[in-house]
Design a protein around this motif. Structure first.
Motif, PDB file in Angstrom:
ATOM      1  N   THR B 485       0.680  -1.180  -0.084  1.00  0.00           N
ATOM      2  CA  THR B 485       0.096  -0.007  -0.012  1.00  0.00           C
ATOM      3  C   THR B 485       0.822   1.430   0.091  1.00  0.00           C
ATOM      4  OG1 THR B 485      -1.752  -1.270   1.088  1.00  0.00           O
ATOM      5  CG2 THR B 485      -1.806   1.281   1.226  1.00  0.00           C
ATOM      6  N   ALA B 544      -7.166   0.076   0.931  1.00  0.00           N
ATOM      7  CA  ALA B 544      -6.414   1.198   1.788  1.00  0.00           C
ATOM      8  C   ALA B 544      -5.730   2.051   0.899  1.00  0.00           C
ATOM      9  CB  ALA B 544      -5.157   0.609   2.548  1.00  0.00           C
ATOM     10  N   TYR B 600      -5.847   1.437   7.667  1.00  0.00           N
ATOM     11  CA  TYR B 600      -6.788   1.068   6.775  1.00  0.00           C
ATOM     12  C   TYR B 600      -6.644  -0.650   6.492  1.00  0.00           C
ATOM     13  CZ  TYR B 600      -9.057   5.479   5.519  1.00  0.00           C
ATOM     14  OH  TYR B 600      -9.560   6.303   5.442  1.00  0.00           O
TER      15      TYR B 600
END
Lengths: 337, 664, 317
Positions: B485, B544, B600
């Motif tokens: 991410t 995320a 997230y």
């Protein structure tokens, strides 16, 4: 009008324990290192006469802004007494305090403190509004003040549309709207350009002549202090180092700190002949022109230079002393006093 | 400080360099030591636990949940407190539903039929925003009907409204208190942190334990999620009001209340409206998740579609949610910027008034018609375009699955064998005290003594839940997903932050990605990557990445022009600009986007449990549905929260440290 | 605040207020229709067979009896918890759950057993069809270890992967594997959707796969999974979840309803009591729902139009 007596303000966790203890004599940084407390105002006392412009001057961090806030209790002093017309304002309750603030005191701030969501006229009428004055009445009054400070035509503008100088005029007008007895001005012109600042200083002088309000004026600018102040208090590390008229400070600085401060100031503009007149030498000719002791050196310069003989400084028929070109030059060049 | 630096610059710099080296030295020694001991002592004290076995703590939680179930209708704490709250919230929500979504009696429309709602909401959009937004609202609402989900959309809207109203009633006054009283703010901040770090799925179970399944629970979980932004932003709004204007008001004799009402709140209004926007968006995203505890609306369509593998339908309903989100977001954003321009009174009064009057009458007429005629009550062309969209979505996904499955299988296997398995083996086979100590030391190096104590408590807490081994399984996936991410965040963030055009293209997609419920893309992912941890990781990344990218892009775009100009003036090429000027200047954004990326990803751990990730996420899901695993599910939720606090605090400390080094 | 916005706020308020009062006045007649039957709260469990029962029953309730049907999406065990609180009136397809039956039917007496749905349930281990065709002996558990390495995946390490589905199904698989000394590891796919997708992909790509499944299930019509025999179930062989080493018991699926609802005199109570159909019936409706993607009502209507006599019998006419 106002008497400030032994006022202290200590920031930190146990402020009252510092006052009176040996720690109170430590320097600021020593105290902070030792106890975590900071003394912002240290045992300050002075009186302000009705109609006087009293200037508090000092470098940033000297405690002058804290002091002025203590005088209206925007910051609660740690200890001391402040009398306003025989009433100790440190002892009054919240309600009476608000009453004083609404009707007797006004304040002008360095960063103006205008309310951006209100028009100029509603900014000026704010304190009348919270006094419960009707809309028509307060707008009437606000319009008068708008005229007084030269803001005609800007009543319905929003503050953000005005220049800095104009915004501070709004600040002044707002302070004058309730017709207060004392005006506190906290570095009101520091945020302005030099030219605008000069205009605004002239404006304050004009208003003072016109309205005769008592003013407590905070500044870090010696020229401004000298220009406006009847008397000046110089602060350092929270304490007042010296209080006096501009010429007293320039002529007789209490210590090196003050001397250092006034050193570069054009003394001839402040000093009067009283300060530079000296005893005549034995064989000096005492038939030169006569001048009163209240004239500044600057204003008598021409006569001194043009006169071949020493100028006689006379008051009520007594000879206070004489001044020659040489004496004058040493003042102007700063080599003496 | 500056004085000493000026006085003797050389020694100070030298000390810094040593310090910096020391830090890197510590960190590499720590990782080397961890790997060494983890392998040396592998298999010892790994604290594994069978899925069906319970520890005494978990059994105790079971008995607590049983006790609550048995006393729900007898214990005064429930009958006079919990049940009263539940019933009032239920009544509030059903009241709004009767108004706009649920038919009263059979085959009848709700109190306000679709035409009435469409016209009324467009009119409201006009009054709080402008004509353009009103048209957008009109078209958006009609397309919700055409998608075939009029009633479901209105249910979602009703639930969102109910939760938002309640969240604001609680959040704004508390936010004002926090803004006025720093001590109160200090007390409340950890709770807000906790509510925001805690993955949303985790508190579904405890809430239903007390408030049962249904609208009340759905509203409460939504409020838990929506109150923090409302409160935080209100407090920030008050802090933002220049102190000088407050001081001026006080100096003129205002009371505290007068200063608040006449000075602080008017100036804070704009930011508070931004807070309302955030609250609405948070509520909407949670309302769809709350479908898992029987919240009505679009979320439920998505969840049931997932159960029957109906990709088209889940996409169709997901699109409905995105439309709803866009409408709510644009309306409140426009309302916020209007607060600004209101001061200058750009609109001519007379014309404005005429439009308002006309609109008002039109709204009244529409409301009446929607009540009288059934074509205006129940949406007529329902599902006109919905089934086509569903079919296309189905076809596309099937085609992709058919043609790419060998590629995606290879990717799944490659990442699983090459990356996830080694990390997971290392973590699950390492003794708990070795891994735990590594965490504590890491905390000590990065954040000091206080953080080390917090970390110790978290580690011991996880051991206490009895789920250490499952936590390590989850941690392995979380680390992989978070790393990916952050990498995606940097790459896309730099791209978007540097190019206005990229921003314009990507922004709406990112917005949609943030509100699209994860369930919508789970089924296609399952088809492509199988029921594996990799699928869960992919789902977490998709969820995320938008937040991470946005934060990074804002950081890059926010680098002051003076710095970029200096970089260009020094003759840097594009690559040098990015690596040597923009990224270092946006260091704070980088740290923030890393931190948010992890938060997230953690929020998706439970969803991962639905598609084969196992670990804590699976236990939460299982505990939610199997009564004898309820306690274990609660313990797993607790473990996720503890892991979340641990990772959040450590990354925040790392971020703070990087800031510190920069200011030196 | 400026006068415009005050004006505006006032207008909006006024409009909303009048609108609502108008709406109330005009809304009255529409409310009368549903009086006879009232509201029925039906649990909706996640699998498609259940959905089929629900579609048909709620269609008849709405259209023939004039009930307001509230469907609650709940997992099996949580649905039972709805009986004492009055949140749930009926569960249409119950799979076993002796412990819950003892608690809510026998002890608390808040629920009653409404008898069989007519469907027989089988739970067990299944392999994909191509595998059973290629290795016929794989359907006997004794040969499973022989093929274990074939089932290895990235998720199962050195053992064969055995896939479990929805976490709400109570399974004995981990214990069975351990007690029969099979070289397999249970992988929790986490949802029925994930399990079905896995089976479907395995068959399409000709990959080996073994896992937990059950019938009746519409998916078996698409991919006819093959049952693997475990040691036969005998009463009590699965009493202790730790030592269980036998197959799952056959389930006679039944309906359960709230005692309070059954004594309320609602016409829906009779329907619930009489409802019963075959596996083929359920599969046909389930297929309409899951494969043909029809709405609940549309799928129910097709079956109901084709079977008027059965519906008549249910309604007690």
């Amino acid at each position: 009008m106002i008497s400030v007596r032994h006022v202290w303000k200590v920031f930190g966790s146990n402020p009252t324990q510092i006052i009176g203890s040996p720690d109170a004599n430590l320097s600021r940084s020593e105290l902070r290192a030792k106890t975590g407390n900071t003394i912002a105002v240290r045992d300050v006392s002075f009186d302000v006469a009705p109609g006087e412009v009293f200037v508090v001057m000092g470098l940033s961090g000297s405690g002058k802004s804290t002091l002025v806030r203590c005088m209206t209790r925007l910051i609660e002093p740690t200890q001391g007494e402040i009398f306003f017309q025989e009433e100790d304002i440190l002892k009054v309750d919240e309600k009476r305090l608000r009453e004083l603030r609404k009707t007797r005191f006004s304040m002008v701030f360095q960063h103006f403190g205008l309310l951006p969501h209100r028009k100029v006229i509603d900014n000026i009428a704010y304190s009348l509004e919270i006094n419960g004055v009707s809309k028509v009445e307060r707008h009437d009054r606000a319009n008068q003040v708008i005229e007084l400070v030269g803001l005609q035509g800007y009543g319905h503008a929003y503050p953000e549309k005005l220049s800095g100088g104009m915004q501070q005029r709004v600040g002044l007008a707002r302070a004058l709207a309730v017709d207060p007895q004392v005006l506190f001005l906290d570095e009101p012109f520091s945020a302005l350009d030099p030219l605008i600042r000069r205009d605004m200083q002239a404006e304050v002088i004009r208003l003072h002549h016109q309205l005769g309000k008592t003013m407590v004026f905070i500044t870090h600018d010696l020229a401004e202090a000298v220009k406006l102040g009847d008397r000046i208090a110089i602060m350092r590390d929270g304490a007042i180092v010296q209080i006096g008229t501009p010429e007293e400070l320039v002529a007789a600085p209490a210590d090196d700190y003050v001397a250092n401060f006034v050193q570069d100031f054009p003394k001839s503009q402040v000093l009067t002949l009283r300060w530079i007149a000296r005893k005549p030498d034995e064989n000096e000719d005492l038939s030169g022109p006569i001048l009163p002791p209240t004239v500044t050196v600057h204003n008598s310069m021409r006569q001194i230079v043009e006169s071949a003989l020493p100028i006689r400084v006379m008051e009520d028929g007594h000879l206070l002393g004489v001044v020659t070109t040489k004496d004058m030059l040493s003042v102007v060049s700063g080599s003496e006093l | 400080m500056s004085a000493t630096v000026l006085a003797k610059p050389k020694p100070v710099q030298k000390a810094n360099v040593v310090q910096k080296y020391k830090m890197e030295l510590y960190l590499s020694a720590l990782s080397a030591g961890f790997v060494f001991f983890a392998i040396l002592l592998r298999g010892i004290a790994t604290l594994p636990l069978d899925t069906s076995s319970l520890t005494s703590f978990q059994s105790w939680l079971n008995s607590v949940s049983d006790w609550i179930g048995n006393n729900q209708n007898s214990n005064p704490f429930f009958t006079f407190f919990i049940n009263v709250i539940r019933d009032s919230i239920d009544a509030f929500v059903t009241g709004i539903q009767d108004l706009i979504s649920q038919s009263i009696g059979n085959n009848a429309s709700p109190l306000i039929g679709w035409l009435g709602i469409v016209v009324l909401l467009s009119f409201v959009a006009y009054t709080v925003a402008n004509v353009r937004i009103a048209i957008l609202v009109f078209l958006g609402l009609v397309s919700l009907g055409l998608l075939g989900f009029w009633q479901e959309s209105m249910d979602t809207l009703a639930l969102t409204l109910a939760a938002v109203v309640l969240a604001l009633i609680i959040g704004i006054p508390l936010g004002i208190c926090a803004g006025l009283f720093p001590r109160f703010e200090k007390v409340i901040t950890p709770f807000l942190d906790f509510a925001q770090v805690m993955p949303t799925f985790v508190y579904l179970t405890p809430v239903t334990l007390f408030f049962l399944i249904g609208p009340a629970s759905a509203t409460i979980v939504t409020m838990v999620y929506a109150i923090p932004p409302a409160l935080r932003i209100t407090s920030v709004a008050l802090h933002e009001v220049p102190w000088s204007s407050v001081e001026a008001a006080v100096s003129m004799g205002s009371t505290r209340i007068q200063a608040l009402r006449k000075v602080q709140l008017p100036q804070a209004k704009r930011t508070i409206v931004v807070g309302i926007n955030q609250t609405i968006m948070a509520a909407l995203s949670m309302v769809t998740i709350a479908a898992l505890i029987d919240a009505p609306g679009l979320g439920k369509v998505v969840v049931t579609a997932l159960e029957s593998l109906d990709i088209g339908k889940s996409f169709q309903a997901g699109l409905g949610i995105v439309i709803l989100a866009v409408l709510l977001d644009r309306t409140t954003t426009a309302a916020a910027s209007k607060v600004d321009t209101e001061n200058s009174h750009l609109v001519s009064h007379k014309r404005h008034r005429q439009i308002l009057l006309f609109g008002g009458i039109a709204t009244l007429v529409a409301l009446l018609i929607s009540r009288i005629y059934s074509w205006a009550g129940n949406f007529p062309g329902t599902g006109l375009i919905g089934s086509d969209i569903a079919r296309y979505a189905d076809d596309i996904v099937n085609w992709i699955q058919l043609h790419f499955v060998s590629v995606t299988n290879a990717i799944t296997n490659g990442v699983s064998y090459g990356l996830i398995n080694p990390i997971q083996n290392l973590l699950t086979n390492s003794p708990w005290f070795v891994t735990g100590l590594a965490f504590v030391l890491l905390a000590l190096i990065l954040g000091g003594k206080k953080l080390a104590i917090i970390s110790t408590l978290c580690v011991l807490g996880i051991v206490g839940t009895g789920l250490w081994s499952d936590t390590m399984t989850t941690l392995a996936s979380v680390l992989v997903a978070a790393t990916a991410t952050v990498a995606i965040g940097i790459i896309f963030g730099v791209w978007i932050g540097r190019s206005k055009r990229a921003d314009q293209i990507m922004r709406p997609m990112l917005d949609a990605g943030q509100v699209l419920p994860a369930f919508v893309y789970l089924v296609p992912f399952l088809g492509l990557f199988g029921a594996t941890r990799f699928t869960a990781i992919m789902a977490a990344i998709v969820y995320a990445a938008p937040a991470s990218i946005k934060l990074m892009a804002d950081g890059i775009a926010g680098v002051p022009a003076s710095i970029t100009e200096a970089g260009i003036a020094a003759g840097s090429n594009k690559w040098q600009m990015i690596v040597k000027v923009q990224l270092p200047s946006a260091r704070r954004a980088l740290a923030l986007s890393t931190n948010q990326g992890i938060i997230y990803v953690l929020a998706m751990v439970v969803v991962g449990g639905l598609v084969g990730a196992g670990g804590l996420g699976y236990l939460v899901v299982a505990g939610f549905t199997q009564l004898n695993l309820t306690g274990k599910g609660l313990a797993a939720g607790l473990a996720i929260v503890l892991l979340g606090i641990l990772l959040d605090r450590i990354t925040q400390a790392a971020a703070a440290r990087s800031m510190l080094e920069r200011t030196k | 605040m400026s006068t415009t916005s005050r004006f505006r706020r006032g207008t909006v308020f006024l409009l909303v207020a009048t609108a609502i009062s108008f709406a109330f006045s005009a809304g009255a007649p529409a409310q009368a229709a549903a009086a006879k039957c009232g509201t029925v709260n039906l649990a909706d469990n996640a699998w498609v067979g259940y959905e089929a029962d629900l579609a048909v029953v709620s269609y008849i309730m709405k259209n023939d009896l004039g009930c307001k049907v509230v469907v609650k999406n709940l997992s099996e065990q949580v649905s039972w918890q709805g009986f004492p609180t009055g949140q749930i009136d009926a569960i249409l397809e119950n799979w076993g759950h002796e412990d819950l039956a003892a608690k809510y039917i026998t002890k608390q007496k808040v629920a009653v057993d409404l008898g069989s749905t007519g469907n027989k349930g089988i739970i067990g281990w299944y392999v994909v069809p191509w595998l059973a065709a290629k290795y016929p002996d794989i359907t006997n558990w004794k040969n499973l270890n022989k093929y274990a390495s074939m089932f290895k995946t990235s998720e199962s390490g050195s053992q064969g992967a055995f896939l479990d589905g929805d976490p709400s199904y109570v399974t004995n698989d981990a214990a069975i594997i351990k007690n029969l000394k099979l070289n397999y590891k249970v992988i929790y796919t986490g949802s029925e959707a994930a399990l079905i997708t896995s089976f479907r992909n395995a068959e399409a790509q000709k990959k080996p796969m073994i896992g937990y499944f059950y019938e009746p299930q519409w998916f078996l019509a698409q991919v006819p999974l093959v049952h693997v025999t475990l040691p036969a179930w005998k009463s009590g062989c699965d009493a202790n979840p730790k030592t269980v080493a036998c197959d799952y018991p056959p389930y006679a699926l039944n309906k359960v309803a709230s005692a309070k609802f059954m004594s309320s005199g609602s016409p829906a109570a009779t329907l619930l009591k009489n409802f019963s159909w075959t596996n083929a019936d359920q599969n046909s409706v389930a297929k309409s729902l899951a494969v043909d993607k029809l709405s609940d009502d549309a799928a129910a209507k097709i079956w109901i139009t084709a079977h008027p006599a059965i519906v008549k019998k249910w309604l007690g006419n």
